[in-house]
Structure formats: C-alpha cells, structure tokens
Design an enzyme around this catalytic site. Structure first.
Site, mmCIF file in Angstrom:
data_model
loop_
_atom_site.group_PDB
_atom_site.id
_atom_site.type_symbol
_atom_site.label_atom_id
_atom_site.label_comp_id
_atom_site.label_asym_id
_atom_site.label_seq_id
_atom_site.Cartn_x
_atom_site.Cartn_y
_atom_site.Cartn_z
ATOM 1 N N CYS A 186 0.872 -1.181 0.000
ATOM 2 C CA CYS A 186 0.000 0.000 0.000
ATOM 3 C C CYS A 186 0.909 1.231 0.000
ATOM 4 O O CYS A 186 2.071 1.134 -0.406
ATOM 5 C CB CYS A 186 -0.970 -0.028 1.186
ATOM 6 S SG CYS A 186 -0.174 -0.046 2.804
ATOM 7 N N ASN A 244 2.298 1.504 4.393
ATOM 8 C CA ASN A 244 2.607 0.226 5.054
ATOM 9 C C ASN A 244 2.300 0.261 6.549
ATOM 10 O O ASN A 244 2.962 -0.378 7.356
ATOM 11 C CB ASN A 244 4.074 -0.191 4.818
ATOM 12 C CG ASN A 244 4.398 -1.635 5.185
ATOM 13 O OD1 ASN A 244 5.523 -1.944 5.581
ATOM 14 N ND2 ASN A 244 3.452 -2.531 5.077
ATOM 15 N N CYS A 292 -1.416 0.685 7.373
ATOM 16 C CA CYS A 292 -2.852 0.349 7.482
ATOM 17 C C CYS A 292 -3.193 -0.896 6.662
ATOM 18 O O CYS A 292 -3.307 -1.998 7.209
ATOM 19 C CB CYS A 292 -3.732 1.525 7.054
ATOM 20 S SG CYS A 292 -3.545 2.989 8.095
ATOM 21 N N ARG A 293 -3.364 -0.712 5.344
ATOM 22 C CA ARG A 293 -3.912 -1.802 4.533
ATOM 23 C C ARG A 293 -2.974 -2.995 4.366
ATOM 24 O O ARG A 293 -3.382 -4.143 4.564
ATOM 25 C CB ARG A 293 -4.317 -1.264 3.149
ATOM 26 C CG ARG A 293 -5.479 -0.304 3.202
ATOM 27 C CD ARG A 293 -5.602 0.476 1.920
ATOM 28 N NE ARG A 293 -4.508 1.415 1.741
ATOM 29 C CZ ARG A 293 -4.307 2.158 0.657
ATOM 30 N NH1 ARG A 293 -5.128 2.027 -0.362
ATOM 31 N NH2 ARG A 293 -3.299 2.998 0.603
ATOM 32 N N SER A 294 -1.725 -2.739 3.956
ATOM 33 C CA SER A 294 -0.870 -3.900 3.634
ATOM 34 C C SER A 294 -0.435 -4.711 4.859
ATOM 35 O O SER A 294 -0.409 -5.944 4.771
ATOM 36 C CB SER A 294 0.317 -3.509 2.742
ATOM 37 O OG SER A 294 1.162 -2.601 3.369
ATOM 38 N N ASP A 324 -8.049 3.605 0.964
ATOM 39 C CA ASP A 324 -7.180 4.108 2.035
ATOM 40 C C ASP A 324 -8.022 4.561 3.234
ATOM 41 O O ASP A 324 -8.854 5.460 3.092
ATOM 42 C CB ASP A 324 -6.399 5.296 1.442
ATOM 43 C CG ASP A 324 -5.382 5.854 2.405
ATOM 44 O OD1 ASP A 324 -5.369 5.430 3.581
ATOM 45 O OD2 ASP A 324 -4.601 6.710 1.971
HETATM 46 P P1 4NP Z 1 -1.796 2.772 4.083
HETATM 47 O O1 4NP Z 1 -2.476 4.096 4.656
HETATM 48 O O2 4NP Z 1 -1.239 3.146 2.730
HETATM 49 O O3 4NP Z 1 -2.929 1.815 4.001
HETATM 50 O O4 4NP Z 1 -0.715 2.375 5.072
HETATM 51 C C1 4NP Z 1 -1.822 5.330 4.775
HETATM 52 C C2 4NP Z 1 -0.915 5.526 5.791
HETATM 53 C C3 4NP Z 1 -0.287 6.764 5.921
HETATM 54 C C4 4NP Z 1 -0.570 7.769 5.031
HETATM 55 C C5 4NP Z 1 -1.454 7.564 3.978
HETATM 56 C C6 4NP Z 1 -2.085 6.328 3.861
HETATM 57 N N1 4NP Z 1 0.062 9.052 5.165
HETATM 58 O O5 4NP Z 1 -0.271 9.955 4.383
HETATM 59 O O6 4NP Z 1 0.906 9.208 6.060
#
Ligand code: 4NP
Length: 171
Positions: A25, A28, A30-32, A143
């Site tokens: 993602c 790294n 939340c989703r992945s 997201d």
């Molecule tokens: P992820 O979610 O891609 O599912 O880990 C996010 C985590 C952090 C951010 C964006 C999306 N950020 O902008 O810091």
C-alpha cells in the site's frame, strides 16, 4: 474477476515449494500490514505456514520502522489478528524475492509498475481488487487513513474476502 493469464500464473505457483507474497500500500501502516496479518492467519489456520512466505511494504517511506497505525491494530485485534509488522519501503529487489506483489489501489499499482525492470517483474504485480468478490462492488482496497472506524472495518471486510479468494486460487 481474474483474466486467464492471471489464473494461469496463479495455478503454476501451486506447484512451488514456497509461495512468496508481498502486499503493498502507500504507508505500510494500514492496509498492507493488515493484509499480511489476515493472510498469515488464514494459512496458519490451514496448517500451511511452511508453504507461504508473507510480507508487506509501502511505496512511500513516511512511516518506516513504525508498527501499524493504532486504529488498524485495534480493529484487527477485535477480529483476532495481531499486527506486529514494522513498516518498510518497497525496494526493487522485492521483485526477486516475491512471486506475487499485490497493490491495494491504482496509485500503488502504478508506482509498482514504474519500478518493474522487465516483463517478469510486471507479471508479478496484481491488483488486490481483482480478488474482491463482486458483491462488495469494490475494485480496490480504499485508504482508511483519513476515515473513521467504518473505513478500517471496510478494509478488514475486503481483505478477509480477497485473501480467501487468493488462497483458493493457490490451493
Ligand atoms: P496505508 O495508509 O497506505 O494503508 O498504510 C496510509 C498511511 C499513511 C498515510 C497515507 C495512507 N500518510 O499519508 O501518512
């Protein structure tokens, strides 16, 4: 859902001694890492942990070294998933170390495709959305970072469904 070429590639992996899967993602956190935890739990429940190597990474390096987002960990824990991954950025050598590289959304997928060195690398990149059952009407894993708890619950619903469909393709 899956095109013939993808199905062929997945079915060929069934014969491998070890299937190496990387979930990707943006951050790294939340989703992945949630996808990694859900998939690991699924293969563990089938007593197949030796047949799989499962990891996750982010296309960005904003959160390198961090545990998953607290909200993601809390929602996952409620469903019995303990998320202990430490965030890392995707690296080109991951194309050598993994058989399948699953991007959560189009932005992650285009970043991955821009890093592919050749057709062999490109073949490993797949959309996690391809494994989501049509009933959900989602072609990607959204997201949840700027969302409320419903966003995290939705991510877990989609990941439980998609990992289950992925596992079936590999079994
Ligand atoms: P992820 O979610 O891609 O599912 O880990 C996010 C985590 C952090 C951010 C964006 C999306 N950020 O902008 O810091």
């Amino acid at each position: 859902m899956l095109d013939n070429k993808t199905e062929e590639y997945l079915h060929a992996l069934r014969d491998k001694h070890k299937i190496r899967i990387l979930f990707v993602c943006l951050g790294n956190i939340c989703r992945s890492p949630a996808a990694e935890g859900v998939m690991q739990s699924l293969v563990d429940s089938h007593d197949e942990s030796r047949r799989f190597c499962i990891d996750s990474a982010g296309t960005a390096n904003y959160h390198t070294g961090e545990l998953p987002d607290k909200r993601m960990r809390v929602h996952a824990q409620r469903r019995g998933y303990d998320l202990t991954h430490h965030a890392r950025q995707f690296k080109v050598s991951d194309f050598d170390d993994f058989d399948l590289i699953l991007g959560m959304d189009d932005y992650n997928l285009s970043t991955l495709r821009s890093k592919a060195r050749d057709e062999q690398d490109e073949r490993k990149i797949m959309a996690m959305g391809k494994f989501i059952s049509p009933i959900y009407h989602y072609d990607h894993v959204p997201d949840p970072y700027y969302e409320g708890s419903e966003g995290f619950e939705l991510v877990l619903d989609l990941l439980e469904d998609a990992t289950c469909n992925l596992y079936k393709q590999l079994s």
